[in-house]
Scaffold this active site. Structure first.
Site, PDB file in Angstrom:
ATOM      1  CB  VAL A   1      28.823  38.074  43.007  1.00 34.11           C
ATOM      2  CG1 VAL A   1      28.845  37.156  41.803  1.00 34.11           C
ATOM      3  CG2 VAL A   1      30.186  38.721  43.208  1.00 34.11           C
TER       4      VAL A   1
ATOM      5  CB  THR B   1      30.001  47.449  45.909  1.00 39.56           C
ATOM      6  OG1 THR B   1      31.025  47.371  44.909  1.00 39.56           O
ATOM      7  CG2 THR B   1      29.957  48.852  46.470  1.00 39.56           C
TER       8      THR B   1
ATOM      9  CB  SER C   1      39.216  20.829  33.553  1.00 31.07           C
ATOM     10  OG  SER C   1      38.451  21.591  32.647  1.00 31.07           O
TER      11      SER C   1
ATOM     12  CE  LYS D   1      35.606  22.817  35.373  1.00 27.56           C
ATOM     13  NZ  LYS D   1      36.927  22.160  35.390  1.00 27.56           N
TER      14      LYS D   1
END
Length: 772
Positions: free
Chosen positions: A357, A360, A676, A719
């Site tokens: 993502v 760094t 969930s 979700k």
């Protein structure tokens, strides 16, 4: 027949006496002194036998050898301290037959043993000559034999006496001497004696060789020393400095000019004095030089000037990264405070998120926005505390830790220091590196950080530390407490599209030597790659697939001799093959007992249909689909709640006796777990038991309690994105998760409807058709 006698006995420690041998020794044990007195009262004869273990103070019969020597006492001399010096002469070998008494002194029955000649005169002469020659060589090499002994042995014709005399002069081990004493045949004794002399000769040769080598090395070292001293004296007369003196002068100049703290300067000068006194060729000189170099190379008082232009910083962060609002806002906050107060300590941020993502690269962008030097240190697999704090200088090959190494590399005292993969440290017998990091990452302590190698306080308080991790659960709690955690969650579909267009495609085109217009990607082609060829939170695989398409595009351009190419979804499928991944799409019709749930995955979330079938039976509850313990418990809680509220939900009140319920979560090979799915299972069971359809337009997520309350869940962002991707525009969520809606992208929030609930009855009303 051998003569038998009964004589007093003295055990000898570390001594073996042979016949014809004259020896004086000191006697201190009471038993031995009494044995001497008894011998003097009789005919001055005594039996001397060697102890097996010389360390024993009070030996018994089993602790002495059977064979000893009958001796005549020639002289007794009493010494101070209850000690007697005795002079004896060996006469004949004596073998103990029995011990008559052991108190107050030893007394033994013995048999005198005469030497037996078991060889011819010629063979005996040959053995004697061989032993004489070998013994002469031994004497010449060792030089320890008195001249009169040599003359005595030269004139000796008796081979028995000769062999015993040689045995007495040889410096052998106790067990070897005892072996010679027990050899009663002349052949056996001379042969064994010859072997032992030859062994001693070999040892003496090796000793002499080693000694000559050592002597030559010492002579060479002394010669070199004198020559160097002469050279130094000549250089002093000519007014010239030698290289060592020049080096010391250079070091002194550097220490004086460097802006070192007082403690560091004093230590550097102290070490310089040691270098001056150690000599130019000392092995310690190299260690001292390395230490002084480290002190001088560290940026004790070198600082870079921070950029306080908040507008410029925001532009840099936006240009280099799309999205990541929380991270950017935190950096802008830091800059805003820094602009008003320069003394603020560097923050310690922890970026937590899945691989790829851009954690760094975010740190690099922050360093760019602040105009600070950037240093990166990976902690993945580090298991030694010395990696952080360094080795003490007492160890050979000691070096500073990687924190100090990074500061030297940064060349400023206020860099941005990235500690990558902080969740992947390990520990073993060499210590826990996480404990060593506690000092580094504590703003109250790191102003006096002390490395084991330097043994000087170093100020790390001006450093901005940023750490990265994939999972917070494996970071030790005390370490996590010192950091400000910023979650960098997975990218949305829209964010991946923009990142590909703004950053990844231009970067890959540049790396492959192409102009922007030579290969173009349509938005549909990028979406095809995102949907069909990647399954991740980050963009690492997206970048790999884009690079693969570009490489194949270059080959196609060269083959067809065209100048440009536009990549379409069809071209993507041609280059990359059939799509590897497919996302579940929501049902397009309402069904009984089928409800769309939502699940969090490391790749960004997915929809999770749950199916329930009701059959005639005995009230059995069947759960399939590779469910984990938490989901099984959720199903049982939902079952019990429905049973308690059967009348309210208009389901048969005796279903727990007459109906079997089977709950299945498709893709049974994939393990599923998590708190969930409770409301999803409850809704599906109510729908199946009441034979009412559930709206296909609604997805839901939330946990259930036995009283019907709906509990909050995690991963709402992922979700929601999964539901949006599947074509669902209405989601039932727990009331307490409303605060998480702010983290959703604006485009998702506008297009979707979120229904917050607190009770399962509200879920049934919204989802089950006909309940409203």
């Amino acid at each position: 027949m051998n003569k038998r006698k009964e004589l007093p006995l003295i055990p000898l420690r570390g001594l073996t006496l042979f016949p014809y041998m004259v020896l004086h020794f000191d006697v201190g044990r009471d038993k031995s002194i009494q044995a001497l007195d008894a011998a003097m009262m009789e005919n001055q004869e005594i039996l001397l036998v060697t102890q097996k273990d010389p360390r024993l103070e009070d030996p018994t019969e089993k602790d002495i050898y059977e064979m000893g020597t009958v001796c005549t006492i020639r002289q007794l001399l009493k010494l101070p301290g209850n000690t007697v010096r005795v002079l004896v002469e060996g006469t004949v070998r004596g073998k103990i037959l029995s011990m008559e008494q052991s108190d107050p002194y030893f007394r033994a029955k013995l048999e005198e043993v005469k030497t037996v000649s078991d060889v011819s005169e010629t063979e005996e002469e040959a053995l004697v000559r061989s032993v004489k020659d070998a013994f002469d060589d031994f004497i010449k090499m060792s030089g320890n034999m008195p001249p009169e002994a040599l003359i005595t042995m030269e004139d000796m014709d008796d081979s028995d006496r000769f062999s015993d005399m040689v045995c007495s002069y040889m410096n052998l081990k106790i067990d070897e001497k005892q072996e010679l004493l027990e050899a009663v045949t002349i052949k056996k004794r001379l042969e064994r004696l010859l072997v032992l002399i030859k062994n001693e000769l070999e040892i003496l040769k090796i000793e002499r060789k080693i000694g000559s080598k050592v002597k030559s090395n010492i002579d060479k070292s002394q010669r070199d020393y004198y020559l160097r001293e002469q050279i130094r004296a000549i250089q002093e007369e000519l007014g010239e400095e030698d290289e060592t003196q020049k080096e010391i002068t250079r070091y002194k100049s550097r220490i004086t000019k460097a802006k070192l703290p007082k403690e560091a300067k004093e230590r550097a000068l102290y070490e310089l004095d040691r270098l001056k006194n150690s000599g130019p060729y000392s092995s310690e000189g190299g260690i001292i030089r390395t230490y002084i170099d480290w002190i001088l190379d560290l940026p004790w008082n070198q600082f870079t000037k921070d950029s306080k232009d908040i507008t410029r910083a925001r532009e840099i962060l936006d240009a280099e990264h799309y999205g990541l609002k929380d991270v950017k806002d935190r950096i802008i906050e830091y800059l805003a405070v820094k602009a008003t107060k320069d003394s603020i300590k560097g923050p310690i941020l922890c970026l937590v998120g899945p691989p790829g993502v851009g954690k760094t690269s975010i740190a690099k962008s922050v360093a760019h926005a602040l105009d600070r030097n950037f240093v990166r240190m990976s902690l993945g697999g580090v298991r030694d505390e010395a990696e952080i704090r360094g080795h003490r200088r007492t160890y050979l090959g000691a070096i500073p830790g990687r924190i100090i190494y990074g500061m030297r590399q940064a060349k400023s005292n206020n860099p941005l220091f990235l500690l990558d993969e902080v969740d992947k440290m390990a520990q073993d017998f060499r210590g826990d590196p996480a404990d060593a990091l506690l000092e580094v990452l504590d703003a109250e302590q790191n102003s006096t950080f002390r490395d084991h190698y330097l043994e000087l306080e170093y100020d790390l308080s001006k450093v901005i530390f940023i750490t990265t991790a994939n999972n917070m659960d494996t970071i030790p709690r005390p370490l996590l407490d010192r950091m400000e955690v910023i979650e960098v969650s997975g990218y949305t579909y829209e964010e991946k599209l923009n990142i590909a267009k703004r950053h990844l495609i231009p970067k890959e085109l540049k790396e492959h030597g192409l102009e922007k217009n030579e290969i173009k990607f349509s938005d549909e082609a990028i979406k095809t790659i995102i949907d069909g060829y990647t399954l991740e939170s980050g963009v690492r695989n997206l970048e790999r697939n884009l690079a693969s398409v570009i490489r194949k595009g270059i080959a196609k351009l060269l083959e067809t001799k065209r100048k440009t190419m536009t990549i379409s979804p069809k071209v993507v499928e041609e280059f990359l093959g059939h799509p590897r991944f497919t996302y579940d799409k929501a049902d397009l019709e309402d069904k009984v007992g089928v409800v769309t749930g939502l699940a969090w995955t490391p790749y960004g979330g997915d929809i999770l249909p749950i199916e329930v079938q009701v059959m005639e039976g005995t009230g059995r509850l069947e759960l399939t689909g590779s469910l984990g313990e938490v989901m099984k418990e959720s199903a049982k809680a939902a079952y019990s709640y429905i049973r308690s509220q059967a009348k309210a939900f208009k389901v048969p009140e005796d279903f727990y006796k007459t109906k079997d319920i089977h709950i299945h979560v498709p893709e049974g090979a994939t393990p599923k777990d998590g708190p969930s799915a409770g409301i999803t299972m409850a809704t599906a069971m109510v729908s199946a038991l009441a034979n009412k359809k559930v709206s296909h337009e609604i997805a839901m997520t939330g946990e259930i309690t036995l009283t019907g309350r709906v509990l909050p869940i995690g991963g709402l962002r992922e979700k929601s994105l999964a539901a949006y991707r599947a074509g669902i525009r209405k989601i039932i969520i727990p009331k307490k998760n409303e605060v998480d809606l702010e983290k959703l992208p604006e485009s998702i929030r506008k297009d979707m409807t979120f229904l917050p609930v607190t009770q399962i009855s509200e879920v049934i009303q919204e989802a089950v058709l006909g309940e409203k």
